[in-house]
Design a protein around this motif. Sequence first.
Motif, PDB file in Angstrom:
ATOM      1  N   GLY A 134     -18.071 -13.915 -45.768  1.00 42.34           N
ATOM      2  CA  GLY A 134     -17.704 -14.134 -47.159  1.00 42.34           C
ATOM      3  C   GLY A 134     -18.289 -13.078 -48.073  1.00 42.34           C
ATOM      4  N   ARG A 135     -17.719 -13.025 -49.278  1.00 42.23           N
ATOM      5  CA  ARG A 135     -18.166 -12.045 -50.262  1.00 42.23           C
ATOM      6  C   ARG A 135     -18.278 -12.712 -51.623  1.00 42.23           C
ATOM      7  NH1 ARG A 135     -15.467  -6.127 -51.608  1.00 42.23           N
ATOM      8  NH2 ARG A 135     -16.955  -5.618 -53.228  1.00 42.23           N
ATOM      9  N   VAL A 136     -19.329 -12.358 -52.336  1.00 46.84           N
ATOM     10  CA  VAL A 136     -19.471 -12.759 -53.747  1.00 46.84           C
ATOM     11  C   VAL A 136     -19.864 -11.490 -54.489  1.00 46.84           C
ATOM     12  CG1 VAL A 136     -20.668 -14.220 -55.419  1.00 46.84           C
ATOM     13  CG2 VAL A 136     -20.323 -15.051 -53.082  1.00 46.84           C
ATOM     14  N   GLY A 137     -18.938 -10.902 -55.210  1.00 46.66           N
ATOM     15  CA  GLY A 137     -19.235  -9.656 -55.932  1.00 46.66           C
ATOM     16  C   GLY A 137     -19.690  -8.559 -54.980  1.00 46.66           C
ATOM     17  N   ARG A 138     -20.864  -7.999 -55.235  1.00 46.70           N
ATOM     18  CA  ARG A 138     -21.399  -6.913 -54.391  1.00 46.70           C
ATOM     19  C   ARG A 138     -21.967  -7.429 -53.083  1.00 46.70           C
ATOM     20  NH1 ARG A 138     -26.260  -4.687 -57.115  1.00 46.70           N
ATOM     21  NH2 ARG A 138     -26.187  -3.175 -55.419  1.00 46.70           N
ATOM     22  N   LYS A 139     -22.105  -8.733 -52.935  1.00 41.25           N
ATOM     23  CA  LYS A 139     -22.837  -9.286 -51.788  1.00 41.25           C
ATOM     24  C   LYS A 139     -21.879  -9.698 -50.666  1.00 41.25           C
ATOM     25  CE  LYS A 139     -25.313 -12.373 -54.165  1.00 41.25           C
ATOM     26  NZ  LYS A 139     -26.500 -13.237 -54.476  1.00 41.25           N
ATOM     27  N   LEU A 140     -22.160  -9.174 -49.474  1.00 44.17           N
ATOM     28  CA  LEU A 140     -21.336  -9.513 -48.305  1.00 44.17           C
ATOM     29  C   LEU A 140     -22.215 -10.213 -47.268  1.00 44.17           C
ATOM     30  CD1 LEU A 140     -20.134  -6.423 -49.311  1.00 44.17           C
ATOM     31  CD2 LEU A 140     -18.344  -7.428 -47.907  1.00 44.17           C
ATOM     32  N   TYR A 141     -21.769 -11.376 -46.836  1.00 46.46           N
ATOM     33  CA  TYR A 141     -22.509 -12.210 -45.893  1.00 46.46           C
ATOM     34  C   TYR A 141     -21.877 -12.055 -44.513  1.00 46.46           C
ATOM     35  CZ  TYR A 141     -24.580 -14.269 -50.033  1.00 46.46           C
ATOM     36  OH  TYR A 141     -25.264 -14.451 -51.208  1.00 46.46           O
ATOM     37  N   VAL A 142     -22.717 -11.707 -43.538  1.00 45.56           N
ATOM     38  CA  VAL A 142     -22.217 -11.315 -42.228  1.00 45.56           C
ATOM     39  C   VAL A 142     -23.007 -12.048 -41.146  1.00 45.56           C
ATOM     40  CG1 VAL A 142     -21.585  -9.287 -40.869  1.00 45.56           C
ATOM     41  CG2 VAL A 142     -22.063  -9.020 -43.280  1.00 45.56           C
ATOM     42  N   THR A 143     -22.324 -12.392 -40.047  1.00 44.02           N
ATOM     43  CA  THR A 143     -23.034 -12.974 -38.895  1.00 44.02           C
ATOM     44  C   THR A 143     -22.638 -12.234 -37.619  1.00 44.02           C
ATOM     45  OG1 THR A 143     -21.292 -14.645 -38.765  1.00 44.02           O
ATOM     46  CG2 THR A 143     -23.352 -15.329 -39.778  1.00 44.02           C
ATOM     47  N   GLY A 144     -23.524 -12.284 -36.636  1.00 42.35           N
ATOM     48  CA  GLY A 144     -23.242 -11.593 -35.381  1.00 42.35           C
ATOM     49  C   GLY A 144     -23.837 -12.326 -34.191  1.00 42.35           C
ATOM     50  N   THR A 145     -23.287 -11.997 -33.017  1.00 41.34           N
ATOM     51  CA  THR A 145     -23.737 -12.583 -31.756  1.00 41.34           C
ATOM     52  C   THR A 145     -23.843 -11.477 -30.711  1.00 41.34           C
ATOM     53  OG1 THR A 145     -22.422 -14.510 -32.300  1.00 41.34           O
ATOM     54  CG2 THR A 145     -23.193 -14.373 -30.043  1.00 41.34           C
ATOM     55  N   ALA A 146     -24.856 -11.559 -29.860  1.00 41.42           N
ATOM     56  CA  ALA A 146     -24.965 -10.627 -28.726  1.00 41.42           C
ATOM     57  C   ALA A 146     -24.927 -11.443 -27.445  1.00 41.42           C
ATOM     58  CB  ALA A 146     -26.267  -9.844 -28.805  1.00 41.42           C
ATOM     59  N   ARG A 147     -24.101 -10.993 -26.502  1.00 38.68           N
ATOM     60  CA  ARG A 147     -23.970 -11.679 -25.207  1.00 38.68           C
ATOM     61  C   ARG A 147     -24.283 -10.699 -24.092  1.00 38.68           C
ATOM     62  NH1 ARG A 147     -20.998 -16.536 -25.407  1.00 38.68           N
ATOM     63  NH2 ARG A 147     -20.251 -17.020 -27.505  1.00 38.68           N
ATOM     64  N   LEU A 148     -24.674 -11.247 -22.953  1.00 41.01           N
ATOM     65  CA  LEU A 148     -25.118 -10.419 -21.829  1.00 41.01           C
ATOM     66  C   LEU A 148     -24.001 -10.211 -20.818  1.00 41.01           C
ATOM     67  CD1 LEU A 148     -27.901  -9.137 -21.232  1.00 41.01           C
ATOM     68  CD2 LEU A 148     -28.312 -11.033 -19.660  1.00 41.01           C
ATOM     69  N   ASP A 149     -23.703  -8.931 -20.567  1.00 42.31           N
ATOM     70  CA  ASP A 149     -22.874  -8.477 -19.439  1.00 42.31           C
ATOM     71  C   ASP A 149     -21.396  -8.835 -19.475  1.00 42.31           C
ATOM     72  OD1 ASP A 149     -24.665  -6.851 -18.165  1.00 42.31           O
ATOM     73  OD2 ASP A 149     -25.536  -8.460 -16.972  1.00 42.31           O
ATOM     74  N   ALA A 150     -20.964  -9.594 -20.469  1.00 43.96           N
ATOM     75  CA  ALA A 150     -19.526  -9.890 -20.592  1.00 43.96           C
ATOM     76  C   ALA A 150     -19.276 -10.395 -22.007  1.00 43.96           C
ATOM     77  CB  ALA A 150     -19.086 -10.946 -19.583  1.00 43.96           C
ATOM     78  N   GLU A 151     -18.052 -10.236 -22.461  1.00 44.76           N
ATOM     79  CA  GLU A 151     -17.739 -10.684 -23.828  1.00 44.76           C
ATOM     80  C   GLU A 151     -17.911 -12.186 -23.980  1.00 44.76           C
ATOM     81  OE1 GLU A 151     -14.922  -8.457 -26.585  1.00 44.76           O
ATOM     82  OE2 GLU A 151     -14.091  -8.035 -24.596  1.00 44.76           O
ATOM     83  N   ASP A 152     -17.828 -12.909 -22.849  1.00 45.41           N
ATOM     84  CA  ASP A 152     -18.063 -14.359 -22.909  1.00 45.41           C
ATOM     85  C   ASP A 152     -19.338 -14.735 -22.139  1.00 45.41           C
ATOM     86  OD1 ASP A 152     -17.229 -13.829 -20.373  1.00 45.41           O
ATOM     87  OD2 ASP A 152     -15.704 -15.402 -20.278  1.00 45.41           O
ATOM     88  N   GLY A 153     -20.240 -13.756 -21.978  1.00 44.14           N
ATOM     89  CA  GLY A 153     -21.497 -14.001 -21.253  1.00 44.14           C
ATOM     90  C   GLY A 153     -22.452 -14.852 -22.076  1.00 44.14           C
ATOM     91  N   PRO A 154     -23.645 -15.129 -21.506  1.00 47.58           N
ATOM     92  CA  PRO A 154     -24.614 -15.962 -22.224  1.00 47.58           C
ATOM     93  C   PRO A 154     -25.102 -15.280 -23.512  1.00 47.58           C
ATOM     94  CG  PRO A 154     -25.542 -15.071 -20.189  1.00 47.58           C
ATOM     95  CD  PRO A 154     -24.096 -14.714 -20.180  1.00 47.58           C
TER      96      PRO A 154
END
Length: 195
Positions: A134-154
Amino acid sequence: MAASPTTSPSLELPADATLPERHPEAPAPGEPIPPHSAVCFGCADVPHGLRLEFRVAEDPAGGAAVAARMVLRPDQQGAPGLLHGGLLTAAFDEVLGSVVALVTRPCVTARLETDFRRPMPIGSTLWLHARVDGRVGRKLYVTGTARLDAEDGPVVGTAKALFLKVGMEHFLRNSRPEDLEALGVSAEQIRAARS
Ligand SMILES: CCCCCCCCCCCCCCCC(=O)SCCNC(=O)CCNC(=O)[C@H](O)C(C)(C)COP(=O)(O)OP(=O)(O)OC[C@H]1O[C@@H](n2cnc3c(N)ncnc32)[C@H](O)[C@@H]1OP(=O)(O)O
C-alpha cells in the motif's frame, strides 16, 4: 509523549493506504529487471556483492511484485556454514527496494524489519518475493518473504519495510561528488543542490 530518536512509527499498513499499480513504463510480469546500477552491492555483478537476480512477479490483486534469487556463497558466512543474518536483511533491502521502483522512484528505505525463521546453509539458493502492500503519499509499505531452495520451499525469513519517495536532491546533496560525476551529473548541479 515526545517521539524518541530510537523508536519509529509502526510498519502496519494504515487504513487509508491504497494499492499502487506498476508504473506504465515498468517491465511486465515475467520480464527480468536489470541491475539499477553497475556498482550496487545488491544487484550488480560485482565480486563482493549479493548478485541478486530479479524478475517482475504476477500479483493476484494487480499490484507490484518481484521475485529474486540469490546463491549463498562461502564468503557470506556468519556462523560456520550458514549465511550471515545481516546479508538476509541486505537482500531484503534490495528486493523490497526493487519492487517499490516498479511503482515510483527514487525511494529510500526508512525502516526495515527482518524476522529470521530458519538457518540458511551456504550453497543453498534463496528465493525471495516482495510486494508493495500500500501507499499513503510518499510512504510505501512493502513486505517480503525468503524461501530455501525453491519458490515454494520453507520460509527462512520475512520482512516488512517502509520506503519513502525522495527527490533527486537527496542524492545530489548526500552522495559522494565523484560518484555523481561518474553518472554524468555536473559539478555545477552538485554545487547548486548544496548551496
Ligand atoms: C542523480 C543521482 C542518481 C541517483 C539514482 C537513484 C537510484 C535509486 C536506487 C535505489 C537503490 C535501492 C537500494 C536499497 C534501498 C536502500 O538501501 S536506500 C539507503 C538506506 N536508506 C537511507 O539512507 C535513508 C536515510 N534516511 C533519510 O534520508 C531520511 O530519514 C528519509 C528516509 C528520506 C526520511 O526523511 P524525510 O524525507 O525528511 O521524512 P520525514 O518528514 O521525517 O518523514 C516522512 C514520513 O515518514 C515517516 N517516517 C520517516 N522515517 C520513518 C521510520 N524510520 N519509520 C517509520 N516512519 C518513518 C514519518 O513519520 C513521516 O510520516 P507522516 O508524518 O508523513 O505520516
